[in-house]
Design a protein around this motif. Structure first.
Motif, short mmCIF file in Angstrom:
data_model
loop_
_atom_site.label_atom_id
_atom_site.label_comp_id
_atom_site.label_asym_id
_atom_site.label_seq_id
_atom_site.Cartn_x
_atom_site.Cartn_y
_atom_site.Cartn_z
N TYR A 269 0.85 -1.19 0.00
CA TYR A 269 0.00 0.00 0.00
C TYR A 269 0.89 1.25 0.00
CZ TYR A 269 -4.21 -2.74 1.00
OH TYR A 269 -5.27 -3.62 0.93
N HIS A 270 0.57 2.18 -0.87
CA HIS A 270 1.35 3.43 -0.97
C HIS A 270 0.57 4.58 -0.35
CE1 HIS A 270 4.04 1.26 -3.65
NE2 HIS A 270 2.99 0.91 -4.38
N LYS A 271 1.24 5.36 0.47
CA LYS A 271 0.61 6.52 1.09
C LYS A 271 0.91 7.81 0.32
CE LYS A 271 0.49 4.48 5.69
NZ LYS A 271 0.86 4.62 7.13
N PHE A 272 1.46 7.66 -0.85
CA PHE A 272 1.68 8.78 -1.76
C PHE A 272 0.99 8.44 -3.07
CE2 PHE A 272 5.22 5.82 -1.78
CZ PHE A 272 5.33 5.47 -3.12
N TYR A 273 0.82 9.45 -3.91
CA TYR A 273 0.06 9.25 -5.14
C TYR A 273 0.90 9.70 -6.33
CZ TYR A 273 -3.54 8.86 -1.61
OH TYR A 273 -4.26 8.46 -0.51
N ASN A 274 1.58 8.73 -6.92
CA ASN A 274 2.41 8.97 -8.11
C ASN A 274 1.61 8.52 -9.33
OD1 ASN A 274 4.40 9.83 -6.41
ND2 ASN A 274 5.76 8.09 -6.71
N ILE A 275 1.08 9.49 -10.05
CA ILE A 275 0.17 9.17 -11.15
C ILE A 275 0.94 9.10 -12.46
CG2 ILE A 275 -1.96 9.80 -12.33
CD1 ILE A 275 -2.28 9.13 -9.34
N SER A 276 0.95 7.93 -13.08
CA SER A 276 1.58 7.75 -14.39
C SER A 276 0.61 8.24 -15.47
CB SER A 276 1.92 6.28 -14.63
OG SER A 276 2.77 5.78 -13.64
N ILE A 277 1.13 9.04 -16.39
CA ILE A 277 0.33 9.58 -17.49
C ILE A 277 0.85 8.98 -18.80
CG2 ILE A 277 -0.44 11.66 -18.69
CD1 ILE A 277 -1.44 11.49 -15.84
N LYS A 291 5.08 12.80 -9.77
CA LYS A 291 5.45 12.39 -8.41
C LYS A 291 4.72 13.24 -7.37
CE LYS A 291 8.60 9.44 -9.90
NZ LYS A 291 10.04 9.68 -9.77
N ASN A 292 4.17 12.57 -6.34
CA ASN A 292 3.43 13.24 -5.27
C ASN A 292 2.40 14.20 -5.83
OD1 ASN A 292 4.76 12.08 -2.90
ND2 ASN A 292 6.57 13.19 -3.62
N ALA A 293 1.57 13.68 -6.72
CA ALA A 293 0.58 14.52 -7.41
C ALA A 293 -0.43 15.13 -6.46
CB ALA A 293 -0.14 13.68 -8.46
N GLN A 294 -0.57 14.56 -5.25
CA GLN A 294 -1.51 15.11 -4.27
C GLN A 294 -1.09 16.51 -3.82
OE1 GLN A 294 0.61 12.68 -3.62
NE2 GLN A 294 1.63 13.04 -1.65
N ASN A 295 0.18 16.85 -4.02
CA ASN A 295 0.68 18.17 -3.62
C ASN A 295 0.74 19.16 -4.78
OD1 ASN A 295 1.12 17.14 -1.00
ND2 ASN A 295 3.17 16.43 -1.54
N MET A 296 0.32 18.73 -5.97
CA MET A 296 0.40 19.57 -7.16
C MET A 296 -0.90 20.31 -7.41
SD MET A 296 2.39 16.88 -9.69
CE MET A 296 2.73 18.09 -10.97
N THR A 297 -0.77 21.57 -7.86
CA THR A 297 -1.94 22.32 -8.30
C THR A 297 -2.29 21.89 -9.72
OG1 THR A 297 -0.64 24.13 -9.21
CG2 THR A 297 -1.22 24.27 -6.86
N MET A 298 -3.44 22.35 -10.20
CA MET A 298 -3.84 22.00 -11.57
C MET A 298 -2.89 22.59 -12.58
SD MET A 298 -8.00 22.11 -11.29
CE MET A 298 -8.26 21.44 -12.92
N SER A 299 -2.37 23.78 -12.30
CA SER A 299 -1.39 24.37 -13.22
C SER A 299 -0.08 23.58 -13.21
CB SER A 299 -1.12 25.83 -12.85
OG SER A 299 -0.60 25.94 -11.54
#
Length: 409
Positions: A269-277, A291-299
């Protein structure tokens, strides 16, 4: 004169070999310090190898198309301590002895080919004449030595002259016929790796795909209303992918099993969210990671995706850009896909597929309305994820996209 070895850099453990894609210089040519000398292609990216010193490329150990490993010697560069470099208008000029070698290396020779037919030998004489100083020879003059000019025109289109390491030309005997209806091209390293990974996924996972549809009218209204503001403030266009990344992250928080990965008999289980595009390039499909997309804004998301698309096409993605993803989003809709069953990107256990937006009649409060609809597909590993979890996960994504204010709440 000191010889310096040009080495293949250290490759990650997951990559055993690479293919020598292109030499930028010929033997005998002068190379500058840090000048790009060789390109090698792994199953993920293209690496550029620069010259460690200034000198003369003396020898090529590996040729284009050959496989290389970490620390293999690609070639030899000769470094002379007595080398004199003159400066003329801020440009380095090589000494006369080196210039002489360069001129000699540029002279072209055509090997005598004795096993060709008479018409092919006439073509050989044509090329010898063409490479002489008198470049104004016309077909009438050449026709004195040939019986049929049409033979030259015919064979010149179908014969292939290849340049050798000694800078001479030799006929490639794999003659292409104008009647050929097939073309054989070796698979590139990235295409081989894609095939290998897809086969591995099919073998080691039990894939099942569930579908749903989302009314995109709410997202389209937000996008149209704020696109100019977004472009002016962040200097980037507002696309659909940032909405989906945000929605997926919220759904992963609620259903953490879909953000896990499989390692033999263990679920991680990962507690971070690395979203592959998924990014389509001329070399194949790549999946760089936010990497760590939960901390990224939409821009931030839109800028990073644009960056990945740009350098992905040029083959200059770094290894770290492609590693450690926990969930993948792929958008076949940009190519017109209506339905899709995407394949999981191992060791991940799920992947979301976006598809084309189409206006379709749907029932809203017992009334038929035309709405912009998109089919969503979620492929998951049934060994790890139950059908109920996957269906609820996808439904939650639909709810967020149809009422994006839920993100703030």
């Amino acid at each position: 004169m000191k010889d310096i070895k040009l080495l293949v850099p250290d490759l990650p453990e997951s990559i055993s070999t690479a293919i020598l894609l292109k030499w930028k210089k010929k033997c005998g040519e002068f190379v500058k310090l840090d000048e790009i000398l060789v390109e090698i292609e792994t199953d993920k990216i293209i690496l550029e190898i620069s010259a460690p010193i200034a000198g003369i490329l003396h020898k090529k150990i590996f040729l284009e198309g050959e496989l290389v490993k970490s620390k293999d010697i690609l070639g030899i560069i000769q470094n002379s301590n007595n080398q004199i470099i003159l400066k003329e208008k801020n440009k380095p000029v090589i000494i006369k002895s080196i210039q002489k070698n360069l001129k000699q290396s540029k002279k072209l020779k055509l090997h005598n080919i004795t096993h060709l037919s008479p018409s092919n030998r006439r073509l050989q004489r044509f090329h010898e004449l063409h490479n002489n100083k008198n470049r104004n020879l016309n077909l009438k003059e050449i026709s004195k030595n040939t019986k049929n000019i049409s033979n030259i025109n015919h064979f010149s289109k179908n014969l292939d002259f290849k340049k050798n390491e000694n800078n001479s030309y030799q006929l490639n005997l794999s003659i292409k016929s104008h009647n050929d209806n097939i073309q054989k091209i070796p698979m590139s390293p990235i295409r081989k790796k894609i095939a290998e990974r897809l086969s591995l996924t099919q073998k080691n996972s039990v894939m099942l795909t569930t579908f749903n549809e989302v009314n995109m009218s709410s997202i389209i209204k937000i996008k149209n209303k704020y696109c100019d503001f977004f472009q002016e403030k962040y200097n980037i266009r507002l696309g659909y992918m940032s909405f989906f990344v945000k929605a997926v992250i919220e759904a992963l928080k609620k259903f953490p099993i879909l953000n896990s990965s499989k390692e033999k008999d263990t679920i991680i289980y990962h507690k971070f969210y690395n979203i592959s595009i998924a990014v389509s390039t001329s070399r194949g499909l790549l999946t760089p990671v936010l990497k760590n997309a939960q901390n990224m804004t939409m821009s931030d998301i839109e800028k990073k995706i644009k960056y990945f698309s740009k350098i992905g096409e040029s083959g200059k993605l770094q290894f770290e850009d492609l590693q450690d993803g926990t969930f993948t989003i792929t958008n076949g809709g940009i190519f017109g896909s209506l339905f899709s069953t995407p394949i999981i990107n191992p060791p991940q256990v799920a992947i979301l597929g976006m598809n084309n937006i189409q206006k379709r009649p749907i029932a809203i409060q017992d009334k038929i309305k035309i709405q912009p609809m998109m089919y969503l597909s979620l492929t998951y590993d049934h060994q790890i994820i139950d059908g109920q979890q996957s269906i609820k996960f996808l439904k939650y994504i639909v709810e967020i996209l149809q009422d994006f204010s839920k993100i703030m709440l």
